[in-house]
Design an enzyme around this catalytic site. Structure first.
Site, PDB file in Angstrom:
ATOM      1  N   GLN A   1     -22.822  10.991  30.885  1.00 45.86           N
ATOM      2  CA  GLN A   1     -22.622  12.269  30.307  1.00 45.86           C
ATOM      3  C   GLN A   1     -23.971  12.787  29.760  1.00 45.86           C
ATOM      4  OE1 GLN A   1     -18.138  12.055  28.548  1.00 45.86           O
ATOM      5  NE2 GLN A   1     -18.920  14.175  28.329  1.00 45.86           N
TER       6      GLN A   1
ATOM      7  N   GLU B   1     -24.865  15.350  27.292  1.00 43.80           N
ATOM      8  CA  GLU B   1     -24.037  16.365  26.376  1.00 43.80           C
ATOM      9  C   GLU B   1     -24.545  16.177  24.927  1.00 43.80           C
ATOM     10  OE1 GLU B   1     -20.159  14.760  25.535  1.00 43.80           O
ATOM     11  OE2 GLU B   1     -20.852  13.020  25.488  1.00 43.80           O
TER      12      GLU B   1
ATOM     13  N   ASP C   1     -19.888  19.145  23.318  1.00 43.79           N
ATOM     14  CA  ASP C   1     -20.921  18.623  22.484  1.00 43.79           C
ATOM     15  C   ASP C   1     -22.079  19.115  22.623  1.00 43.79           C
ATOM     16  OD1 ASP C   1     -19.840  16.577  21.120  1.00 43.79           O
ATOM     17  OD2 ASP C   1     -19.111  15.383  23.014  1.00 43.79           O
TER      18      ASP C   1
ATOM     19  N   HIS D   1     -11.989   9.514  23.261  1.00 45.93           N
ATOM     20  CA  HIS D   1     -11.317  10.369  22.250  1.00 45.93           C
ATOM     21  C   HIS D   1      -9.998  10.250  22.076  1.00 45.93           C
ATOM     22  CE1 HIS D   1     -14.818  12.901  21.283  1.00 45.93           C
ATOM     23  NE2 HIS D   1     -15.044  13.240  22.474  1.00 45.93           N
TER      24      HIS D   1
HETATM   25  C1  3PY Z   1     -17.883  17.661  26.089  1.00 49.13           C
HETATM   26  O1  3PY Z   1     -17.660  18.864  26.231  1.00 49.13           O
HETATM   27  O2  3PY Z   1     -18.169  17.176  24.986  1.00 49.13           O
HETATM   28  C2  3PY Z   1     -17.090  16.803  26.642  1.00 49.13           C
HETATM   29  O3  3PY Z   1     -17.335  15.469  26.489  1.00 49.13           O
HETATM   30  C3  3PY Z   1     -16.204  17.092  28.104  1.00 49.13           C
HETATM   31  O4  3PY Z   1     -15.952  16.035  28.791  1.00 49.13           O
HETATM   32 MG    MG Z   2     -18.115  15.168  24.709  1.00 47.80          MG
END
Ligand code: 3PY
Ligand code: MG
Length: 249
Positions: free
Chosen positions: A150, A152, A178, A49
């Protein structure tokens, strides 16, 4: 010094406090130095980001090394080139966002690990003393490189068990922002807290270390005995809080 990888494994035990550090998305080594002087357990340089170029990313990793603070790099995605570059700069590990499947997780591991566990290429990057110390860098990376993925997305939730079974992943990091977006878009009413709870429980059952993002230390603290690592806020959230406190937005 104990590696971040070993510390993550140790911190996965419930009685151990989580390792804590911020995302850094401002493209400046100066911000890394300011953050590291506060003594976080690690910093996570955010190239998903943040508007951080490869050149600045490497300078940010170098700045963290000056303070002996391990640097993770959140790469833009499941991308072998980005993963290999960040590790060549000397990052202790990578955080790979938007891993949707076991196949994605295996690709992340493959890009981050040298043969025979993966297919990372050997090169004369900063981690290898620019070519002076390639064998030592490979040995160190085999021992210490952190691969974090991740969780997410909704596809990742559907394939959670298979993702958690992927070998070579050191940390399964929950992205609540996310996940929340995905649940809303799918019209799924379950609260994000219960989805986080399900992921944490699955990690616990499989004995896999997990991590969580929270905006504040207070928001993370209910999860302290369940996560090995927490990323709390970012350089931007710290700046916003500071400027708002000073100028009363
Ligand atoms: C999210 O909350 O989507 C993130 O990627 C935080 O690390
Ligand atoms: Mg994220």
């Amino acid at each position: 010094m104990t590696s971040l990888r070993a510390r993550i494994a140790a911190a996965a035990r419930p009685e151990q406090a989580p390792l804590l550090g911020p995302f850094l998305a401002v493209p400046a080594a100066m911000v890394v130095e300011i953050a590291c002087a506060s003594g976080p357990d690690f910093v996570c340089i955010d190239m998903e980001h943040g508007p951080i170029s490869a050149q600045t990313g490497e300078a940010m990793v170098r700045a963290a090394a000056l303070y002996e603070v391990p640097a993770l790099v959140r790469v833009p995605g499941v991308d072998a080139v980005a993963i290999g570059q960040a590790l060549d700069w000397g990052a202790e590990g990578v955080l790979v966002p938007r891993v949707n499947s076991a196949q994605d997780a295996r690709q992340a591991v493959d890009a981050a690990r040298y043969p025979p566990k993966g297919s990372r290429g050997a090169g004369p990057g900063r981690a290898a003393g620019y070519g002076r110390a390639i064998p030592a860098a490979i040995a160190r990376a085999r021992r210490d490189t952190v691969v974090a993925v991740q969780i997410e997305t909704l596809p990742a939730l559907d394939e959670l068990e298979a993702i958690l079974a992927v070998e070579g992943v050191d940390l399964f990091f929950i992205g609540p922002g996310d996940l929340q977006l995905g649940l809303e878009a799918a019209g799924r009413p379950e609260p994000i807290g219960s989805v986080i709870g399900q992921i944490l429980q699955a990690c616990r059952e499989k004995g896999r270390p997990c991590g969580l993002f929270a905006m504040t230390r207070d928001a993370l603290s209910p999860y302290d005995d369940q996560v090995a690592l927490g990323i709390i806020g970012s350089d931007a959230t710290v700046l916003i809080a500071g400027f708002d406190a000073m100028y009363g937005a």
